[in-house]
Enzyme design. Structure first.
Site, PDB file in Angstrom:
ATOM      1  CD  GLN A  72    -130.870   3.520 -54.291  1.00 24.97           C
ATOM      2  OE1 GLN A  72    -130.968   3.392 -53.080  1.00 24.97           O
ATOM      3  NE2 GLN A  72    -130.505   2.532 -55.099  1.00 24.97           N
ATOM      4  CB  CYS A 102    -135.281  -0.603 -49.852  1.00 30.98           C
ATOM      5  SG  CYS A 102    -135.193  -0.612 -48.039  1.00 30.98           S
TER       6      CYS A 102
END
Length: 331
Positions: A72, A102
């Site tokens: 990722q 995030c």
């Protein structure tokens, strides 16, 4: 049957979430042996990869036993993300995953992670350019929206699918919520119900028991579930969910012997991979959950989370074993 590209993941895969300073190879190892189907690395800074920063490069370490695994990446600059995806692909994963979820301020407020939810056209363009330049499947992890007034996950899913995204994991919170409150899976279900959305949709958020995993599967219809915080110090959650799905019965919790053996393997690999000082330090977050429910564990926990040598840590674990093995423990 969930598929990412040509990867057949079974009828209801369980995915290990990419968690910063948690989802490293030692942690992934104990999750894999307990039933996790797909692994993701910790999220990796595109700029860090391009600059060859040691911390970012180390996160590219993957092992054959983990497969299938996704690397990722996150960033706010399209060209940097393209370059980082190419570097990540060279490490040999099955999947490149893009982090658009995030919520941490230093990431999101620079327009990376969940910050890109404020600019959906840029999200689409970035994803499209990365997909054009990679030869392996690209997936995305994101949130419902920036805040409760801008939940556009349905539009996001459609746009991402249109440019070739192979699967989408949706965390049922907005960026504004961070990790607070209750995850809302209703918008995830709406995406999944749309017949024009054909890529797999994975749900994420608040899955902390086998019962809830099966309930959410049936209620919201997702193709699989990604598990994060509930797996920290408790990798057995994956096997427990699978057993409950197959039999309708709950597995007994892991024995103290199993907890100790898994904890020790995790510790050994952590030190092997990161070195003694960092390996011991980063194990501290796992001890409470590894021994959750153990009568009078607090004094041992206090010593474990302050121990700074391998020998001392092993001695504490041996004392714990001698004290509790064969006795009734509450779990």
């Amino acid at each position: 049957m969930a598929k990412i590209g040509n990867l057949d993941l079974g009828d209801f895969p369980l995915l290990l979430a990419p968690m910063e300073d948690v989802s490293d190879p030692p942690f992934r190892a104990v999750c894999k042996e307990n039933g996790a189907d797909v692994m993701y690395t910790e999220f990796i800074s595109a700029e860090g990869l391009i600059r060859d920063a040691a911390k970012s490069v180390q996160k590219l370490d993957i092992y054959d036993y983990e497969r299938p695994i996704g690397i990722q990446i996150f960033g706010d600059n399209i060209e940097s993300m393209i370059e980082a995806a190419a570097i990540a692909e060279e490490a040999g994963p099955e999947i490149i995953d893009i982090n658009y979820g995030c919520p941490v301020k230093k990431v999101a407020c620079k327009g990376a992670g969940a910050g890109i939810l404020k600019d959906i056209p840029k999200m689409q363009k970035m994803t499209e350019e990365i997909i054009k330049r990679t030869s392996i499947p690209v997936t995305v992890k994101t949130r419902l929206g920036w805040d409760s007034n801008s939940i556009k996950i349905h539009e996001v899913a459609q746009r991402l699918q249109d440019v070739g995204t192979q699967a989408l994991t949706i965390h049922g919170r907005t960026r504004q919520q961070m990790y607070k409150g209750v995850a809302d899976w209703n918008p995830i279900a709406e995406v999944k119900k749309d017949p024009s959305i054909t890529m797999p949709i994975f749900g994420n958020g608040d899955i902390d028991s086998p019962e809830k995993a099966v309930e959410y599967k049936e209620k919201y219809g997702v193709d699989g579930i990604m598990i994060g915080r509930a797996a920290i110090g408790y990798p057995w959650i994956f096997r427990e969910i699978k057993h409950y799905r197959e039999t309708g019965e709950l597995l007994p919790p892991p024995t103290l012997e199993e907890r100790l053996a898994t904890c020790r393997r995790h510790l050994d690999f952590s030190i092997e991979w990161k070195g003694e000082r960092k390996g011991i330090f980063e194990m501290r977050r796992h001890y409470t959950a590894y021994f959750k429910g153990l009568n009078n564990f607090k004094p041992y926990r206090m010593r474990l989370v302050t121990s700074d040598t391998y020998e001392d840590t092993q001695n504490i674990l041996k004392e714990l074993e001698d004290e509790f093995l064969g006795k009734d423990i509450i779990v």
